[in-house]
Design an enzyme around this catalytic site. Sequence first.
Site, PDB file in Angstrom:
ATOM      1  N   GLU A   1       5.359 -14.336   6.793  1.00 48.14           N
ATOM      2  CA  GLU A   1       5.782 -13.203   7.628  1.00 48.14           C
ATOM      3  C   GLU A   1       4.980 -13.151   8.931  1.00 48.14           C
ATOM      4  O   GLU A   1       4.975 -12.122   9.605  1.00 48.14           O
ATOM      5  CB  GLU A   1       5.630 -11.873   6.868  1.00 48.14           C
ATOM      6  CG  GLU A   1       6.329 -11.782   5.524  1.00 48.14           C
ATOM      7  CD  GLU A   1       7.861 -11.829   5.605  1.00 48.14           C
ATOM      8  OE1 GLU A   1       8.405 -11.928   6.715  1.00 48.14           O
ATOM      9  OE2 GLU A   1       8.489 -11.770   4.534  1.00 48.14           O
TER      10      GLU A   1
ATOM     11  N   HIS B   1       1.747  -5.472   5.040  1.00 49.64           N
ATOM     12  CA  HIS B   1       3.005  -5.518   4.286  1.00 49.64           C
ATOM     13  C   HIS B   1       2.695  -5.480   2.792  1.00 49.64           C
ATOM     14  O   HIS B   1       1.916  -6.296   2.295  1.00 49.64           O
ATOM     15  CB  HIS B   1       3.758  -6.807   4.633  1.00 49.64           C
ATOM     16  CG  HIS B   1       4.932  -7.068   3.758  1.00 49.64           C
ATOM     17  ND1 HIS B   1       5.908  -6.126   3.492  1.00 49.64           N
ATOM     18  CD2 HIS B   1       5.314  -8.183   3.080  1.00 49.64           C
ATOM     19  CE1 HIS B   1       6.825  -6.645   2.702  1.00 49.64           C
ATOM     20  NE2 HIS B   1       6.488  -7.886   2.427  1.00 49.64           N
TER      21      HIS B   1
ATOM     22  N   HIS C   1       4.388  -4.593  -1.354  1.00 53.73           N
ATOM     23  CA  HIS C   1       5.583  -4.457  -2.207  1.00 53.73           C
ATOM     24  C   HIS C   1       5.420  -3.188  -3.044  1.00 53.73           C
ATOM     25  O   HIS C   1       5.168  -3.243  -4.243  1.00 53.73           O
ATOM     26  CB  HIS C   1       5.740  -5.693  -3.086  1.00 53.73           C
ATOM     27  CG  HIS C   1       6.149  -6.920  -2.328  1.00 53.73           C
ATOM     28  ND1 HIS C   1       6.440  -8.114  -2.938  1.00 53.73           N
ATOM     29  CD2 HIS C   1       6.353  -7.137  -1.000  1.00 53.73           C
ATOM     30  CE1 HIS C   1       6.783  -9.023  -2.020  1.00 53.73           C
ATOM     31  NE2 HIS C   1       6.728  -8.448  -0.833  1.00 53.73           N
TER      32      HIS C   1
ATOM     33  N   GLU D   1       1.370  17.530   3.014  1.00 53.67           N
ATOM     34  CA  GLU D   1       0.666  16.934   4.158  1.00 53.67           C
ATOM     35  C   GLU D   1       1.270  15.611   4.645  1.00 53.67           C
ATOM     36  O   GLU D   1       0.763  15.011   5.597  1.00 53.67           O
ATOM     37  CB  GLU D   1      -0.828  16.810   3.844  1.00 53.67           C
ATOM     38  CG  GLU D   1      -1.442  18.208   3.826  1.00 53.67           C
ATOM     39  CD  GLU D   1      -2.915  18.269   3.531  1.00 53.67           C
ATOM     40  OE1 GLU D   1      -3.598  17.248   3.668  1.00 53.67           O
ATOM     41  OE2 GLU D   1      -3.377  19.360   3.156  1.00 53.67           O
TER      42      GLU D   1
ATOM     43  N   HIS E   1      12.524  -4.255  -0.833  1.00 52.79           N
ATOM     44  CA  HIS E   1      11.453  -5.235  -0.616  1.00 52.79           C
ATOM     45  C   HIS E   1      10.067  -4.567  -0.533  1.00 52.79           C
ATOM     46  O   HIS E   1       9.149  -4.988  -1.232  1.00 52.79           O
ATOM     47  CB  HIS E   1      11.746  -6.032   0.665  1.00 52.79           C
ATOM     48  CG  HIS E   1      10.833  -7.190   0.890  1.00 52.79           C
ATOM     49  ND1 HIS E   1      11.250  -8.405   1.385  1.00 52.79           N
ATOM     50  CD2 HIS E   1       9.493  -7.324   0.700  1.00 52.79           C
ATOM     51  CE1 HIS E   1      10.228  -9.239   1.467  1.00 52.79           C
ATOM     52  NE2 HIS E   1       9.153  -8.604   1.064  1.00 52.79           N
TER      53      HIS E   1
HETATM   54  P1  13P Z   1       3.627 -14.834   1.878  1.00 51.61           P
HETATM   55  O1  13P Z   1       2.991 -15.312   0.584  1.00 51.61           O
HETATM   56  O2  13P Z   1       4.152 -15.984   2.687  1.00 51.61           O
HETATM   57  O3  13P Z   1       2.705 -13.933   2.645  1.00 51.61           O
HETATM   58  O4  13P Z   1       4.914 -14.004   1.489  1.00 51.61           O
HETATM   59  C1  13P Z   1       4.802 -12.865   0.673  1.00 51.61           C
HETATM   60  C2  13P Z   1       5.807 -11.833   1.012  1.00 51.61           C
HETATM   61  O5  13P Z   1       5.627 -10.699   0.645  1.00 51.61           O
HETATM   62  C3  13P Z   1       6.988 -12.204   1.815  1.00 51.61           C
HETATM   63  O6  13P Z   1       7.688 -11.071   2.252  1.00 51.61           O
HETATM   64 ZN    ZN Z   2       7.229  -9.301   1.014  1.00 57.82          ZN
END
Ligand code: 13P
Ligand code: ZN
Length: 277
Positions: A116, A139, A141, A169, A210
């Site tokens: 990413e 980023h 999950h 809040e 995602h």
């Molecule tokens: P990477 O291992 O390449 O960082 O990918 C993980 C991920 O969450 C892709 O959206």
């Molecule tokens: Zn991801």
Amino acid sequence: MSIEELDFVKGFCRMCDDGFKQGWHERNGGNLTYLMDSDEVTAAKPDFLEPHGWVDLGMQETSLAGRYFLTTGSGKYMRNVLEDPAHNIGIVEINDSGTAYRIVWGLLNGAKPTSEFPTHCMNHAARLEVDPSNRVIYHSHTPGIIEMSNLVELDDRTFSRILWKMMTECVVVFPQGVGVVPWMVPGGVDIAKATSKLMKKYPAAVWAQHGLFASGSDFDTAFGPAHTIEKAAELYIASRAANGGSDKFLNAITDQNLKDTCCDFHVQINQDFVDCR
Ligand code: 13P
Ligand code: ZN
């Protein structure tokens, strides 16, 4: 002092571990990048290795030309970062035209920056336009946000209003709201463009089915909103489940409550997302 002992590297590793402990980073899920300042580059430089060759970014970001990032590696597990930084994260330099990167430290044994990385670069550029102090793109999950994206209309206003109303809040933590990127194939330039467009308006963006992208001027100010947004999403899912699946709750924070809170906390709410009386 070795690179691994520098404060920004320790903060980075701690954040990877914090996210893993929250349950946001199964397998190699999620990634983190940190834009280094000139003092941090100076402190790290003595430990830089012979640089690798330049790798095309597949895009151009002139505002990042010549800058250095600390990044997680593609396919690397957040749970392993704290124990072994040099194999799981690395420092990359952006070339003078903002079209390529090269590894100058870490990412040992042929590892590469996160898949990413284009999204991270575009998000850094987008956030820097609106907040020159921005340094972190994160980023994760996050399960609650993913669950919510299965149930709720995928638009910025709907998501923001639901999240704000789950916990008093929330509106103070992210008064601009959150952006929502519909389901897209990850890891490419198209999702990078869609996300960075939203990151000019919002400090965080949901990726449907995602996870979440969050930003901040340091590790706390990126992790904190991600944590708050995810907690609000989990509260929504739990409240709906406890309510027989319905989203019609007996008691709810009103638009006026949101506005009154912002007024007291001296923050500017996104006016487009509240109903005016
Ligand atoms: P990477 O291992 O390449 O960082 O990918 C993980 C991920 O969450 C892709 O959206
Ligand atoms: Zn991801």
